[in-house]
Design an enzyme around this catalytic site. Structure first.
Site, mmCIF file in Angstrom:
data_model
loop_
_atom_site.group_PDB
_atom_site.id
_atom_site.type_symbol
_atom_site.label_atom_id
_atom_site.label_comp_id
_atom_site.label_asym_id
_atom_site.label_seq_id
_atom_site.Cartn_x
_atom_site.Cartn_y
_atom_site.Cartn_z
ATOM 1 N N GLU A 24 -1.240 -2.246 -14.141
ATOM 2 C CA GLU A 24 -1.413 -1.662 -15.476
ATOM 3 C C GLU A 24 -1.930 -2.662 -16.517
ATOM 4 O O GLU A 24 -1.600 -2.569 -17.707
ATOM 5 C CB GLU A 24 -0.096 -1.035 -15.936
ATOM 6 C CG GLU A 24 -0.253 0.213 -16.797
ATOM 7 C CD GLU A 24 -0.947 1.381 -16.087
ATOM 8 O OE1 GLU A 24 -1.513 2.206 -16.799
ATOM 9 O OE2 GLU A 24 -0.930 1.460 -14.837
ATOM 10 N N CYS A 67 0.833 -1.201 0.000
ATOM 11 C CA CYS A 67 0.000 0.000 0.000
ATOM 12 C C CYS A 67 0.870 1.255 0.000
ATOM 13 O O CYS A 67 1.728 1.424 0.874
ATOM 14 C CB CYS A 67 -0.921 0.012 1.218
ATOM 15 S SG CYS A 67 -1.967 1.486 1.289
ATOM 16 N N LYS A 73 1.584 -9.512 -0.764
ATOM 17 C CA LYS A 73 1.567 -8.614 -1.922
ATOM 18 C C LYS A 73 2.558 -7.489 -1.653
ATOM 19 O O LYS A 73 2.545 -6.889 -0.577
ATOM 20 C CB LYS A 73 0.163 -8.053 -2.152
ATOM 21 C CG LYS A 73 0.004 -7.237 -3.442
ATOM 22 C CD LYS A 73 -1.477 -6.898 -3.675
ATOM 23 C CE LYS A 73 -1.690 -6.305 -5.071
ATOM 24 N NZ LYS A 73 -1.296 -4.893 -5.136
ATOM 25 N N GLY A 75 -6.934 -5.289 -11.212
ATOM 26 C CA GLY A 75 -7.511 -4.335 -10.280
ATOM 27 C C GLY A 75 -8.385 -3.333 -10.999
ATOM 28 O O GLY A 75 -9.515 -3.631 -11.380
#
Length: 348
Positions: free
Chosen positions: A205, A101, A142, A227
């Site tokens: 992306e 994050c 992640k 995402g």
């Protein structure tokens, strides 16, 4: 090349249980990760886990039957381990750890991507969580390529692998690169080379079928995490799996939006409902001209009835529709006082 396996990313403030449910119903998604659950210095009560991941009441799956892993964020190995043990007892499809994050508020409190300069601590966190949950419970992580640069990406991946994680999602940008194109998929291939024992998933992306092809070629990964691309085009996963042969047209997307709107009517107070719908419309603009037109026409509308009339051509009985949605999902029908912050940069 093997058939791709597609995961749905956690997206704080956008991709909640409602959107996860609708996007997994659209098909093509093999597994999801929920929004992060922040862990500081306390043992969280069950109600917090259920609030952030309502799928726990459905056996850790969306109503479409897609498994959902719960994601924890923090920096204290012992406290994370205690919370992971409590969370594991509630039955998620696995435990994921957030080392990616980029939000400043999170990083200031030594969470998310802030730990990418401390691979040894990352390893201790993974090891503590791995030891705290049942052996059959998957523990994954992640991360991004780094904080300010990608010089420690391999060190971070080694620490995660050696600590016992079974899977690592790599968002192919550093914290400081944020969400600016491009994503550096080739660097994922470099990292994969030093952790051959670890299942590596490429992220970042991926907006189109062509992006997915190039990401797979450059990263060497058969597993991709979608995402913002999946939110902007709910048919993206199916399109990738069919190599572009299956797509989702605007009438099908509008059907999803109507279902979403009915559920929003259950979850949010009237003053927040229009903003929640406009948030999704904003991302849908990238793929669907009709969403661009609707967003421009309705961007100043905040009244729920006017929003429903403007988008669907008819007012919706939100109370009745919401009750049906809640019954189908088996989740709480209590209203939330607040709504997620409007943000389209919080995802993969």
């Amino acid at each position: 090349m093997n058939t791709p396996r597609l995961l749905l990313a956690p997206m704080e403030g956008l991709l909640d249980c409602t959107l996860r449910d609708l996007l997994t119903r659209s098909g093509g998604i093999e597994r999801c990760v929920g929004e992060f659950i922040r862990v500081t210095d306390t043992l969280l009560p069950d109600r917090v886990f259920h609030r952030i991941l309502p799928e726990l009441r459905n056996g850790g799956h969306t109503t479409a039957g897609v498994p959902v892993r719960a994601q924890l964020l923090g920096s204290d190995p012992a406290c994370l381990a205690d919370n992971a043990a409590r969370l594991a007892a509630l039955g998620p499809a696995g435990i994921d750890l957030n080392f990616g994050c980029p939000a400043k508020t999170v990083n200031r409190h030594r969470g998310g991507a802030a730990l990418l300069d401390e691979p040894e601590l990352m390893g201790r966190i993974v090891a503590a969580v791995r030891a705290a949950v049942p052996a059959q419970m998957p523990v994954s992580a992640k991360m991004r390529l780094g904080l300010r640069d990608d010089s420690r990406a391999e060190d971070c991946a080694r620490a995660i692998a050696e600590a016992g994680a079974c899977e690592l999602v790599i968002h192919a940008r550093t914290r400081d690169q944020g969400y600016r194109p491009p994503a550096y998929w080739a660097r994922i291939a470099d990292v994969r080379a030093v952790v051959p024992e670890l299942q590596v998933v490429a992220n970042g992306e991926i907006w189109t079928v062509d992006d997915a092809r190039r990401c797979r070629a450059e990263s060497g990964c058969d597993r991709l995490m979608l995402g913002r691309g999946q939110v902007a085009d709910p048919g993206l996963a199916l399109a990738i799996l069919s190599d572009g042969q299956q797509t989702m047209d605007w009438p099908a997307v509008l059907h999803l939006l109507r279902d979403f709107w009915e559920r929003v009517g259950l979850q949010f107070e009237p003053r927040h409902r229009a903003g929640r719908l406009k948030q999704w419309l904003y991302l849908l603009r990238r793929r669907h001209p009709e969403a661009d037109e609707a967003h421009a026409r309705l961007r100043a509308v905040n009244d729920p009835v006017a929003m429903a009339l403007g988008l669907f051509g008819a007012a919706t009985d939100l109370r009745a529709a919401g009750a049906v949605a809640a019954q189908e999902a088996g989740w709480s029908s209590s209203k939330r006082e607040g709504a997620p912050a409007f943000s389209v940069s919080a995802g993969a």
